[in-house]
Design an enzyme around this catalytic site. Structure first.
Site, PDB file in Angstrom:
ATOM      1  N   LYS A  54       0.842  -1.203   0.000  1.00 38.42           N
ATOM      2  CA  LYS A  54       0.000   0.000   0.000  1.00 38.42           C
ATOM      3  C   LYS A  54       0.879   1.256   0.000  1.00 38.42           C
ATOM      4  CE  LYS A  54      -3.742  -2.532   2.126  1.00 38.42           C
ATOM      5  NZ  LYS A  54      -4.459  -2.971   3.326  1.00 38.42           N
ATOM      6  N   GLN A  98      -4.728  -1.731   9.483  1.00 41.03           N
ATOM      7  CA  GLN A  98      -4.537  -3.022   8.834  1.00 41.03           C
ATOM      8  C   GLN A  98      -5.114  -4.131   9.711  1.00 41.03           C
ATOM      9  OE1 GLN A  98      -3.184  -3.559   5.672  1.00 41.03           O
ATOM     10  NE2 GLN A  98      -3.898  -5.634   6.024  1.00 41.03           N
ATOM     11  N   ASP A 121     -10.959   2.816   3.456  1.00 41.46           N
ATOM     12  CA  ASP A 121     -11.195   1.379   3.247  1.00 41.46           C
ATOM     13  C   ASP A 121     -12.691   1.108   3.018  1.00 41.46           C
ATOM     14  OD1 ASP A 121      -9.179  -0.461   3.071  1.00 41.46           O
ATOM     15  OD2 ASP A 121      -8.900  -0.689   5.233  1.00 41.46           O
TER      16      ASP A 121
END
Ligand code: NAP
Length: 294
Positions: A54, A98, A121
Site C-alpha cells: 500500500k 490493517q 477502506d
C-alpha cells in the site's frame, strides 16, 4: 470459446497514471498533498507485506504515507487515541487500520472510531449502510476494484444475472450490493448454499470470493459467462491461485481474471483513488461529504 484474460495489472497501471495526474492538480491548484495514514499493530508478516504494498502504491502516485507501527501489546484505548489524533489532523486524508488486529482489540470499535470522511477502506458502518442506499462516502476497495474492471472492459451490468460466491462483509456482500445498485439481478451464495452449481450456472457475471481453490470448475459455469476471481490462496507448494479452475474455466467463459494479476492489483489502486478523492473533497468542499449526506 476461449475467454479474454483480463489484465488487472494493466488496468491498475492506467488508473494509477490518471490518479498521479489528479495528485499533481491538487498540488498545483490547492497546495495539497493527499496523505494516507496506515496503522499496523503487531508483526504479522502477511500484514507487513500488505502494508508495504500500500505504501509503495502511495509513492507511485504521489500520495504521502504515514506508517504508525504499534506493538502487539497496544491496548484498544491506545489505538483509539492514535485514530483520534489522525482524525483531527487536517493534513491526513485517509486512515487505514490493517486487519487482523490482536485478539484483545475489538475491530468494530476501532473501525467506528475512524472519521467517516477518512474511512478510505470503506469499512465504517456508515459507509456499509450507504451501500444499501447507494450513498457511500467511500466504496470498499476490493468490490470497487471489481466494478472498475467491469467498467474498463465495457461489460454491461444492467439487467444481467450476477452471482457472487462468498458473503463476507468486506468482499461478497458489498460487491453484491454495488452490482445490484447498477440494476443487475444478484444472488449471493455462501458455505451453506445447497447445490452451488444450480446458482452459478445462471450467472452472466460470476464473482467468486470464497477463499477455496478450485471451487469453480467449468461444469458449473455458463458458456460465455464473465468470471471475476477475487480468491487469493497460497497452496502448500507456494503457488498463488484463486478460487476458479482457471485453465478449465477460461475455455468456457467470455472474460476471466487471472490470479495473480487480476483483482488483486485493483484493491490497492482503489485505496489510492479513495485517498485522492478524500483530499479533493477536503480541498474543494465547504462542508464535509458526511454532513452533506447525513
Ligand atoms: P471470508 O471472510 O473467509 O469469506 C469467505 C466467504 O466465502 C464466506 O461468506 C463463506 O461462507 C464463503 N464460502 C466459503 N467456502 C465456500 C464454499 N465452499 N461455497 C460457497 N461459499 C463459500 O473471506 P474474504 O475476506 O471475503 O475473502 C475471500 C477470498 O478473497 C480470499 O481468498 C481472500 O484472500 C480473497 N481476497 C482477495 C482480495 C484481493 O484484493 N484480491 C481482497 C480481499 C480478499 P459463510 O459466510 O457461510 O462462511
Amino acid at each position: 470459446m476461449t475467454a479474454k484474460i483480463i489484465d488487472g495489472k494493466a488496468i491498475a497501471k492506467k488508473l494509477r497514471a490518471e490518479y498521479h495526474a489528479r495528485v499533481e492538480v491538487l498540488r498545483s491548484r490547492y497546495n495539497v498533498t493527499p496523505a494516507l495514514a496506515v496503522i499496523l499493530v503487531g508483526d504479522n508478516p502477511a500484514s507487513q507485506s500488505y502494508v508495504r504494498n500500500k505504501i509503495a502504491g502511495c509513492k507511485e502516485v504521489g500520495i504521502r504515507s504515514e506508517l504508525v507501527e504499534l506493538p502487539a501489546s497496544t491496548t484498544e484505548e491506545q489505538l483509539l487515541d492514535h485514530i483520534e489524533r489522525l482524525n483531527n489532523d487536517v493534513t491526513v486524508h485517509g486512515i487505514l487500520v490493517q486487519l487482523p488486529l490482536p485478539a484483545h482489540i475489538r475491530v468494530p470499535s476501532v473501525i467506528e472510531k475512524i472519521s467517516v470522511e477518512k474511512d478510505v477502506d470503506g469499512f465504517h458502518l456508515y459507509n456499509m449502510g450507504g451501500l444499501v442506499t447507494g450513498n457511500t462516502v467511500f466504496s470498499p476497495c476490493t468490490p470497487y476494484g471489481v466494478q472498475k474492471i467491469l467498467e474498463h472492459e465495457n461489460i454491461r451490468v444492467e439487467g444481467q444475472n450476477v452471482v457472487v460466491v462468498g458473503a463476507s462483509n468486506i468482499v461478497g456482500k458489498p460487491t453484491a450490493l454495488m452490482l445490484m445498485q447498477q440494476d443487475a439481478t444478484v444472488v449471493i451464495c455462501h458455505k451453506k448454499t445447497r447445490d452451488l452449481g444450480h446458482f452459478t450456472l445462471l450467472a452472466d457475471i460470476l464473482v467468486v470470493a470464497a477463499g477455496v481453490p478450485n471451487l469453480i470448475v467449468p461444469q458449473i459455469v455458463k458458456t460465455g459467462a464473465v468470471v471475476i476471481d477475487v480468491g487469493f490462496n497460497r497452496l502448500p507448494d507456494g503457488r498463488i491461485v484463486g478460487d476458479v479452475d482457471f485453465e478449465g474455466v477460461k475455455e468456457k467463459a467470455s472474460y476471466i481474471t487471472p490470479v495473480p494479476g487480476g483483482v488483486g492489483q485493483m484493491t490497492v489502486t482503489m485505496l489510492l483513488h479513495n485517498t485522492i478523492l478524500s483530499a479533493e473533497r477536503a480541498a474543494t468542499a465547504t462542508t464535509s461529504p458526511f454532513r452533506r449526506r447525513a
